[in-house]
Structure formats: structure tokens, C-alpha cells
Design an enzyme around this catalytic site. Structure first.
Site, PDB file in Angstrom:
ATOM      1  N   ASP A  65      31.504   6.601  37.450  1.00 47.06           N
ATOM      2  CA  ASP A  65      31.789   5.803  36.531  1.00 47.06           C
ATOM      3  C   ASP A  65      32.773   6.216  35.339  1.00 47.06           C
ATOM      4  O   ASP A  65      33.515   5.616  35.018  1.00 47.06           O
ATOM      5  CB  ASP A  65      30.777   5.120  35.816  1.00 47.06           C
ATOM      6  CG  ASP A  65      29.848   4.509  36.488  1.00 47.06           C
ATOM      7  OD1 ASP A  65      30.214   4.399  37.681  1.00 47.06           O
ATOM      8  OD2 ASP A  65      28.659   4.089  36.022  1.00 47.06           O
ATOM      9  N   GLY A  76      26.523  -4.139  35.799  1.00 50.78           N
ATOM     10  CA  GLY A  76      27.611  -3.473  36.801  1.00 50.78           C
ATOM     11  C   GLY A  76      28.692  -2.903  36.852  1.00 50.78           C
ATOM     12  O   GLY A  76      28.906  -2.228  37.707  1.00 50.78           O
ATOM     13  N   GLY A  84      25.792  -4.852  30.940  1.00 52.04           N
ATOM     14  CA  GLY A  84      24.543  -4.871  32.231  1.00 52.04           C
ATOM     15  C   GLY A  84      24.977  -5.569  33.330  1.00 52.04           C
ATOM     16  O   GLY A  84      23.990  -6.312  34.014  1.00 52.04           O
ATOM     17  N   ASP A 129      27.522   9.822  44.324  1.00 51.14           N
ATOM     18  CA  ASP A 129      28.357  11.189  43.507  1.00 51.14           C
ATOM     19  C   ASP A 129      27.190  12.164  42.848  1.00 51.14           C
ATOM     20  O   ASP A 129      27.864  13.183  42.946  1.00 51.14           O
ATOM     21  CB  ASP A 129      28.911   9.691  42.638  1.00 51.14           C
ATOM     22  CG  ASP A 129      27.469   9.227  41.524  1.00 51.14           C
ATOM     23  OD1 ASP A 129      26.396   9.161  42.091  1.00 51.14           O
ATOM     24  OD2 ASP A 129      28.223   8.696  39.919  1.00 51.14           O
ATOM     25  N   ARG A 138      34.542  -0.854  35.803  1.00 50.58           N
ATOM     26  CA  ARG A 138      35.463  -0.767  37.440  1.00 50.58           C
ATOM     27  C   ARG A 138      34.804  -1.409  38.056  1.00 50.58           C
ATOM     28  O   ARG A 138      33.786  -1.483  38.229  1.00 50.58           O
ATOM     29  CB  ARG A 138      35.088   1.557  37.437  1.00 50.58           C
ATOM     30  CG  ARG A 138      33.601   1.161  37.509  1.00 50.58           C
ATOM     31  CD  ARG A 138      32.901   1.890  38.834  1.00 50.58           C
ATOM     32  NE  ARG A 138      31.589   2.222  38.788  1.00 50.58           N
ATOM     33  CZ  ARG A 138      30.238   0.841  38.882  1.00 50.58           C
ATOM     34  NH1 ARG A 138      30.824  -0.804  38.909  1.00 50.58           N
ATOM     35  NH2 ARG A 138      29.506   0.837  38.677  1.00 50.58           N
ATOM     36  N   TYR A 181      16.792   4.221  39.652  1.00 52.86           N
ATOM     37  CA  TYR A 181      17.860   4.812  40.352  1.00 52.86           C
ATOM     38  C   TYR A 181      17.163   6.123  40.232  1.00 52.86           C
ATOM     39  O   TYR A 181      17.459   7.030  40.666  1.00 52.86           O
ATOM     40  CB  TYR A 181      18.700   4.877  39.337  1.00 52.86           C
ATOM     41  CG  TYR A 181      20.185   5.369  39.211  1.00 52.86           C
ATOM     42  CD1 TYR A 181      21.167   4.838  40.073  1.00 52.86           C
ATOM     43  CD2 TYR A 181      20.011   6.909  38.402  1.00 52.86           C
ATOM     44  CE1 TYR A 181      22.431   5.281  40.432  1.00 52.86           C
ATOM     45  CE2 TYR A 181      21.597   7.928  38.960  1.00 52.86           C
ATOM     46  CZ  TYR A 181      22.132   6.646  39.247  1.00 52.86           C
ATOM     47  OH  TYR A 181      23.403   7.908  39.512  1.00 52.86           O
ATOM     48  N   SER A 229      30.244  -1.184  34.499  1.00 50.63           N
ATOM     49  CA  SER A 229      30.363   0.053  34.078  1.00 50.63           C
ATOM     50  C   SER A 229      30.466  -0.136  32.446  1.00 50.63           C
ATOM     51  O   SER A 229      31.750   0.446  31.434  1.00 50.63           O
ATOM     52  CB  SER A 229      31.336   0.939  34.091  1.00 50.63           C
ATOM     53  OG  SER A 229      31.016   1.617  35.243  1.00 50.63           O
ATOM     54  N   SER A 230      29.712  -1.585  31.565  1.00 52.81           N
ATOM     55  CA  SER A 230      30.061  -1.733  30.859  1.00 52.81           C
ATOM     56  C   SER A 230      30.087  -0.179  29.303  1.00 52.81           C
ATOM     57  O   SER A 230      30.636   0.009  28.820  1.00 52.81           O
ATOM     58  CB  SER A 230      29.436  -2.925  29.973  1.00 52.81           C
ATOM     59  OG  SER A 230      28.260  -2.377  30.231  1.00 52.81           O
ATOM     60  N   HIS A 247      26.301   5.474  45.864  1.00 53.38           N
ATOM     61  CA  HIS A 247      24.460   6.245  45.741  1.00 53.38           C
ATOM     62  C   HIS A 247      24.775   7.070  46.554  1.00 53.38           C
ATOM     63  O   HIS A 247      23.790   7.891  46.926  1.00 53.38           O
ATOM     64  CB  HIS A 247      23.190   5.858  45.961  1.00 53.38           C
ATOM     65  CG  HIS A 247      22.428   4.537  44.417  1.00 53.38           C
ATOM     66  ND1 HIS A 247      22.495   5.363  43.983  1.00 53.38           N
ATOM     67  CD2 HIS A 247      22.950   4.043  44.964  1.00 53.38           C
ATOM     68  CE1 HIS A 247      21.633   4.010  43.270  1.00 53.38           C
ATOM     69  NE2 HIS A 247      22.473   3.071  43.683  1.00 53.38           N
TER      70      HIS A 247
HETATM   71  C1  GLA Z   1      25.574   3.865  38.554  1.00 54.24           C
HETATM   72  C2  GLA Z   1      25.739   5.429  37.885  1.00 54.24           C
HETATM   73  C3  GLA Z   1      27.010   6.421  38.634  1.00 54.24           C
HETATM   74  C4  GLA Z   1      26.804   6.102  40.217  1.00 54.24           C
HETATM   75  C5  GLA Z   1      26.083   4.362  41.140  1.00 54.24           C
HETATM   76  C6  GLA Z   1      26.210   4.404  42.111  1.00 54.24           C
HETATM   77  O1  GLA Z   1      26.825   3.501  38.376  1.00 54.24           O
HETATM   78  O2  GLA Z   1      26.103   5.351  36.422  1.00 54.24           O
HETATM   79  O3  GLA Z   1      27.040   7.290  38.417  1.00 54.24           O
HETATM   80  O4  GLA Z   1      25.663   6.475  41.001  1.00 54.24           O
HETATM   81  O5  GLA Z   1      25.352   3.719  40.167  1.00 54.24           O
HETATM   82  O6  GLA Z   1      26.360   4.900  43.166  1.00 54.24           O
END
Ligand code: GLA
Length: 333
Positions: A148, A100, A98, A18, A9, A196, A102-103, A16
Site C-alpha cells: 500500500d 480497503g 476503512g 506482499d 490504491r 490478517y 488504503s486510506s 496476501h
Molecule cells: C492490506 C495490507 C497490504 C496487503 C493487503 C493484502 O492492504 O496493508 O500490505 O497485505 O492487505 O494484499
């Protein structure tokens, strides 16, 4: 051979937000994870076309590296009384790891599908997203939100989704042929050991003082005495409003305004939320200065990863090494 595929995705706006039940606007992309399998009476194993080793679900010693995700998914499904299929499976991925995109959520969902998790109705997909979120939290100890896993399971081609992470309601936001979404890889990152968890904690401390951030106003945020918590809360509150405004702009076809909101979002993530890095700021500036680009911002958790841009369809993106052409365009240096 049966196979399951799950996308990665990219988040267009709403980062930041969700984990405090706010708004996000991600889309599924056409890079993803494939699991192919055959039935196996003896037990369940997973191999990867790119990584070494065999993950054996009956052997906890194999729960390291990418095996942590596989074991965690199997564990949460079992705890929820799902009977798991016995298979010998092979995993392959077109997603950079890695980066960003969503692997890990993509891997979790593809593995869950291969193990027979129910996902034919929308409700089943939402339930599965919650389970995979739990698996992610358990596998790497990062208190991630639901965005994600949910978009990986419910994304549609040709559209992004406005998701309310409190109710989990979704609204389709079409990405028309007038525009294209471009993603540029900037730097590898991992959310484990990043700031995070600290940000999640700061939000929860802000909420102890002013109540749920998803309904707080900017004035509420300004009441916070601690300057760090005030900045964090200000980002979340203003970001939720930007997501709403972005969805309206996209529906209207006002891409100039949508792009402006993306840039504002980036500055808020950089200055108030402190999750950007100089290389991402430079990339955003470069993109914004490119004719035909409406706006750009970092995407996802930050501390590295990718930037995303909204551009006019006729803009030449050759210089960005376009690699994928459906859903999102992805380029890697
Ligand atoms: C990562 C987390 C998500 C979300 C984003 C920031 O991808 O897995 O849940 O918090 O960071 O929006």
C-alpha cells in the site's frame, strides 16, 4: 498555502502475497488525502476537516484514533534522523475510511510529505514507503506488507505497477483506453483484530517447512501436512503465478484472460485463504454476470472492503454510481 496530496490504491491482482516477498499489481487512484499547512514556530499540530480534535506532536495523549498514524509517522521519521518541519496542518480526504482503498497509507504518506520527508527520487520514495509501513504497523499493530505505502508513493496515472515485494522492482502495466477499472464498496472493515495477523503467522509457519513461498511451487505447497497451512501456501504460490500471467495478458490486450485470472484469484482468496465474505462473493458474481465485465475480485486485505472489476470501456457503469474518473472509477452505495 503549501499542500501535499497522496492517492489511495486499488489492487488489481496479487493479494496476501506482499508479506512473503511475492508479487502484487496495484494502481494508484484519484481519490486521496490532502494536507495543507503553514509554518509554525511553536510546534506541530494537525487538524482534520472530518474528524474532531487536534493532534499535537508534543502531546502523546493525542496519539489516539487517526492521531495514532500521525504520531507514528513523525516518530519513524525522527528515528531515521529526519528533521521535521514545524507546521500547523489541516487534513482532508476524498477516500472513504476503512473501505480497503488504503486510506491509512495515503494519510501516512501525505503527513510525511507535509513534515518534509525527502521524496524526490525513486530511492527516497522506496525508503519512505518502508518507514510508512513501519508507522502503520506501529499505529495499529497489524503486520502489514509494503504494497500500500509503495504504490501510494510510486503509482503513475494511466498504469498499474507489477511490484516484486522481495526486490521492490516495479514494472509499469498500462491500463489502456479499451478498458476501465471499476471499484465497488461492499462493507466497512478494519484489519485490526481481523484474521490478517493470523494469515501472516500461517504463512511464516508454512515457510518454516517448505522455505520461502515466493519461490515455492504448487507441489511444494501440497507437501504441507497441515491442511490449513497447505491451503494458505497454495493460495500464495498460485497467486504469484496469476500476477505474472495477468501482467502478460494486459500487455497483450487479452482482457478475457486477465478477467479470468481475477476471478480465479477471488476464488483462491475465498476458499484457500478464507479472507472473503459472502457479500463480496455475491458482488463478484453479479459483476461477472454483467455484460462487458471481463472479471472481478475482492481487493486488498479482505474481511470487507471493496471489489474491483475490469470492464470494457464502452460498458455502461452508471448503475454503479461512478464517482471518480481518472485512474480508477470508484462507486459507493
Ligand atoms: C492490506 C495490507 C497490504 C496487503 C493487503 C493484502 O492492504 O496493508 O500490505 O497485505 O492487505 O494484499
Amino acid at each position: 498555502m503549501p499542500l501535499a496530496w497522496a492517492p489511495g490504491r486499488v489492487n488489481l491482482i496479487g493479494d496476501h502475497t506482499d508479506y512473503t516477498g511475492g508479487l502484487v499489481l496495484p494502481m494508484a487512484i484519484d481519490l486521496g488525502t490532502t494536507v495543507e499547512w503553514s509554518d509554525s514556530p511553536a510546534g506541530t499540530t494537525f487538524r482534520s476537516s472530518a474528524e474532531h480534535g487536534t493532534i499535537d506532536l508534543s502531546d502523546p495523549r493525542t496519539a489516539s484514533g487517526w492521531g495514532r498514524y500521525v504520531h507514528a509517522v513523525a516518530a519513524v521519521l525522527t528515528e531515521s534522523n529526519h528533521r521535521l518541519r514545524h507546521i500547523d496542518a489541516t487534513i482532508s480526504s476524498t477516500l472513504p475510511i476503512g473501505a480497503g482503498l488504503s486510506s491509512s497509507a495515503s494519510l501516512e504518506v501525505a503527513v510525511a510529505a507535509s513534515l518534509g520527508a525527502p521524496m524526490s527520487t525513486h530511492d527516497e520514495r522506496v525508503q519512505l514507503a518502508r518507514l510508512c509501513q513501519r508507522a502503520e504497523q506501529r499505529a495499529v499493530g497489524v503486520p502489514c506488507g509494503i504494497m500500500d505505502q509503495l504504490i501510494v508513493l510510486t503509482g503513475e496515472s494511466g498504469a498499474a505497477q507489477l511490484i516484486d515485494c522481495h526486490t521492490l522492482d516495479e514494472q509499469r502495466v498500462p491500463i489502456t483506453d479499451e478498458v476501465q477499472v471499476v471499484v465497488q464498496f461492499i462493507a466497512h472493515r478494519t484489519l485490526t483484530g481481523s484474521g490478517y495477523g493470523e494469515r501472516v503467522d500461517e504463512c511464516s509457519r508454512a515457510q518454516d517447512v517448505i522455505g520461502p513461498l515466493r519461490v515455492a511451487t504448487r507441489d511444494d505447497a501440497e507437501l504441507l501436512a497441515d491442511p490449513v497451512l497447505r491451503r494458505r501456501a497454495r493460495h500464495v504460490v498460485t497467486e504469484n503465478q496469476r500476477v505474472r500471467d495477468f501482467a502478460v495478458s494486459m500487455h497483450r490486450g487479452d482482457y478475457t484472460e486477465a478477467g479470468r485470472l481475477m476471478v480465479e484469484s477471488h476464488h483462491s482468496l475465498d476458499i484457500d485463504y478464507a479472507v472473503s465474505i459472502p457479500a463480496m462473493n455475491e458482488a463478484v458474481q453479479r459483476l461477472v454476470d454483467t455484460p462487458g465485465v471481463f472479471g472481478a475480485r475482492m481487493t486488498g486485505g479482505g474481511f470487507g472492503g471493496c471489489v474491483v472489476a475490469l470492464a470494457d470501456r464502452s460498458t455502461d457503469v452508471d448503475g454503479w454510481k461512478v464517482a471518480a474518473t481518472r485512474g480508477a472509477f470508484v462507486s459507493f452505495d
